[in-house]
Design a protein around this motif. Structure first.
Motif, PDB file in Angstrom:
ATOM      1  N   GLU A  83       0.813  -1.213   0.000  1.00 26.07           N
ATOM      2  CA  GLU A  83       0.000   0.000   0.000  1.00 26.07           C
ATOM      3  C   GLU A  83       0.855   1.275   0.000  1.00 26.07           C
ATOM      4  O   GLU A  83       0.552   2.230  -0.710  1.00 26.07           O
ATOM      5  CB  GLU A  83      -0.906  -0.016   1.230  1.00 26.07           C
ATOM      6  CG  GLU A  83      -2.153   0.793   1.076  1.00 26.07           C
ATOM      7  CD  GLU A  83      -3.106   0.519   2.214  1.00 26.07           C
ATOM      8  OE1 GLU A  83      -3.039   1.276   3.205  1.00 26.07           O
ATOM      9  OE2 GLU A  83      -3.904  -0.432   2.107  1.00 26.07           O
ATOM     10  N   ASP A  84       1.937   1.307   0.805  1.00 28.77           N
ATOM     11  CA  ASP A  84       2.804   2.487   0.843  1.00 28.77           C
ATOM     12  C   ASP A  84       3.409   2.788  -0.528  1.00 28.77           C
ATOM     13  O   ASP A  84       3.496   3.937  -0.939  1.00 28.77           O
ATOM     14  CB  ASP A  84       3.936   2.302   1.849  1.00 28.77           C
ATOM     15  CG  ASP A  84       3.497   2.507   3.286  1.00 28.77           C
ATOM     16  OD1 ASP A  84       2.319   2.845   3.507  1.00 28.77           O
ATOM     17  OD2 ASP A  84       4.331   2.327   4.181  1.00 28.77           O
ATOM     18  N   LYS A  85       3.831   1.733  -1.218  1.00 26.93           N
ATOM     19  CA  LYS A  85       4.432   1.916  -2.538  1.00 26.93           C
ATOM     20  C   LYS A  85       3.415   2.505  -3.517  1.00 26.93           C
ATOM     21  O   LYS A  85       3.734   3.378  -4.321  1.00 26.93           O
ATOM     22  CB  LYS A  85       4.963   0.579  -3.052  1.00 26.93           C
ATOM     23  CG  LYS A  85       5.770   0.692  -4.314  1.00 26.93           C
ATOM     24  CD  LYS A  85       6.382  -0.641  -4.692  1.00 26.93           C
ATOM     25  CE  LYS A  85       7.248  -0.499  -5.907  1.00 26.93           C
ATOM     26  NZ  LYS A  85       7.898  -1.768  -6.270  1.00 26.93           N
ATOM     27  N   ALA A  86       2.180   2.029  -3.433  1.00 30.13           N
ATOM     28  CA  ALA A  86       1.113   2.542  -4.296  1.00 30.13           C
ATOM     29  C   ALA A  86       0.809   4.006  -3.966  1.00 30.13           C
ATOM     30  O   ALA A  86       0.563   4.819  -4.873  1.00 30.13           O
ATOM     31  CB  ALA A  86      -0.143   1.693  -4.150  1.00 30.13           C
ATOM     32  N   ILE A  87       0.846   4.349  -2.687  1.00 31.18           N
ATOM     33  CA  ILE A  87       0.608   5.739  -2.282  1.00 31.18           C
ATOM     34  C   ILE A  87       1.728   6.636  -2.811  1.00 31.18           C
ATOM     35  O   ILE A  87       1.480   7.728  -3.321  1.00 31.18           O
ATOM     36  CB  ILE A  87       0.487   5.844  -0.747  1.00 31.18           C
ATOM     37  CG1 ILE A  87      -0.808   5.169  -0.287  1.00 31.18           C
ATOM     38  CG2 ILE A  87       0.542   7.298  -0.284  1.00 31.18           C
ATOM     39  CD1 ILE A  87      -0.919   4.981   1.208  1.00 31.18           C
TER      40      ILE A  87
ATOM     41  N   CYS B 159       1.260   9.761  -5.343  1.00 37.58           N
ATOM     42  CA  CYS B 159       1.767  11.101  -5.028  1.00 37.58           C
ATOM     43  C   CYS B 159       2.697  11.603  -6.123  1.00 37.58           C
ATOM     44  O   CYS B 159       2.595  12.756  -6.556  1.00 37.58           O
ATOM     45  CB  CYS B 159       2.497  11.094  -3.681  1.00 37.58           C
ATOM     46  SG  CYS B 159       1.425  10.877  -2.254  1.00 37.58           S
ATOM     47  N   ALA B 160       3.608  10.748  -6.566  1.00 37.23           N
ATOM     48  CA  ALA B 160       4.543  11.128  -7.629  1.00 37.23           C
ATOM     49  C   ALA B 160       3.788  11.477  -8.905  1.00 37.23           C
ATOM     50  O   ALA B 160       4.076  12.492  -9.554  1.00 37.23           O
ATOM     51  CB  ALA B 160       5.542  10.006  -7.881  1.00 37.23           C
TER      52      ALA B 160
ATOM     53  N   LEU C 280       8.176   9.662  -0.699  1.00 38.23           N
ATOM     54  CA  LEU C 280       8.813   9.688  -2.019  1.00 38.23           C
ATOM     55  C   LEU C 280      10.289   9.303  -1.918  1.00 38.23           C
ATOM     56  O   LEU C 280      10.824   8.627  -2.800  1.00 38.23           O
ATOM     57  CB  LEU C 280       8.645  11.056  -2.662  1.00 38.23           C
ATOM     58  CG  LEU C 280       7.208  11.414  -3.060  1.00 38.23           C
ATOM     59  CD1 LEU C 280       7.132  12.839  -3.583  1.00 38.23           C
ATOM     60  CD2 LEU C 280       6.645  10.438  -4.071  1.00 38.23           C
ATOM     61  N   THR C 281      10.942   9.697  -0.845  1.00 40.42           N
ATOM     62  CA  THR C 281      12.336   9.292  -0.619  1.00 40.42           C
ATOM     63  C   THR C 281      12.423   7.783  -0.417  1.00 40.42           C
ATOM     64  O   THR C 281      13.271   7.116  -1.010  1.00 40.42           O
ATOM     65  CB  THR C 281      12.917  10.016   0.612  1.00 40.42           C
ATOM     66  OG1 THR C 281      12.909  11.417   0.359  1.00 40.42           O
ATOM     67  CG2 THR C 281      14.337   9.564   0.906  1.00 40.42           C
TER      68      THR C 281
END
Length: 108
Positions: A2-6, A10-11, A35-36
């Motif tokens: 989920e974090d990667k998809a978020i 955002c990007a 993003l980092t």
């Protein structure tokens, strides 16, 4: 997960808005960090070096020596010293500088 998809969302949103962050004061604290974490370094560099509205660079070009409450390019009763928007400093210390020190790379 989920974090990667978020992070990707955002990007993509930043790119859709000509490399400008569209979140408010609360979200800006987290957007640099996620993003980092997922490697969007070039995008972050573009965002932080932007001088087009809305951006920190545009504020500097307008003569700002502090962080304004709003990215608006005209004064309308806003705070002209609004450290709440400076949450990117936390990101610099906790993510960027820490990583550089761990890699034993010079900070500048």
């Amino acid at each position: 997960g989920e974090d990667k998809a978020i992070a990707k969302w955002c990007a993509d949103d930043i790119v859709r808005h000509n490399n400008h962050v569209t979140c408010g004061h609360i979200g800006i604290r987290y957007i640099y960090r996620i993003l980092t974490r997922y490697g969007y370094f070039d995008l972050l560099e573009s965002v932080l070096n932007s001088h087009t509205y809305p951006s920190f660079g545009a504020m500097l070009d307008m003569g700002a020596t502090t962080l304004w409450e709003s990215f608006e390019l005209r004064f309308h009763g806003q705070s002209l010293s609004h450290p709440f928007k400076g949450s990117y400093c936390l990101w610099l210390y906790e993510d960027v500088f820490k990583k550089l020190l761990q890699e034993e790379r010079p900070l500048w």
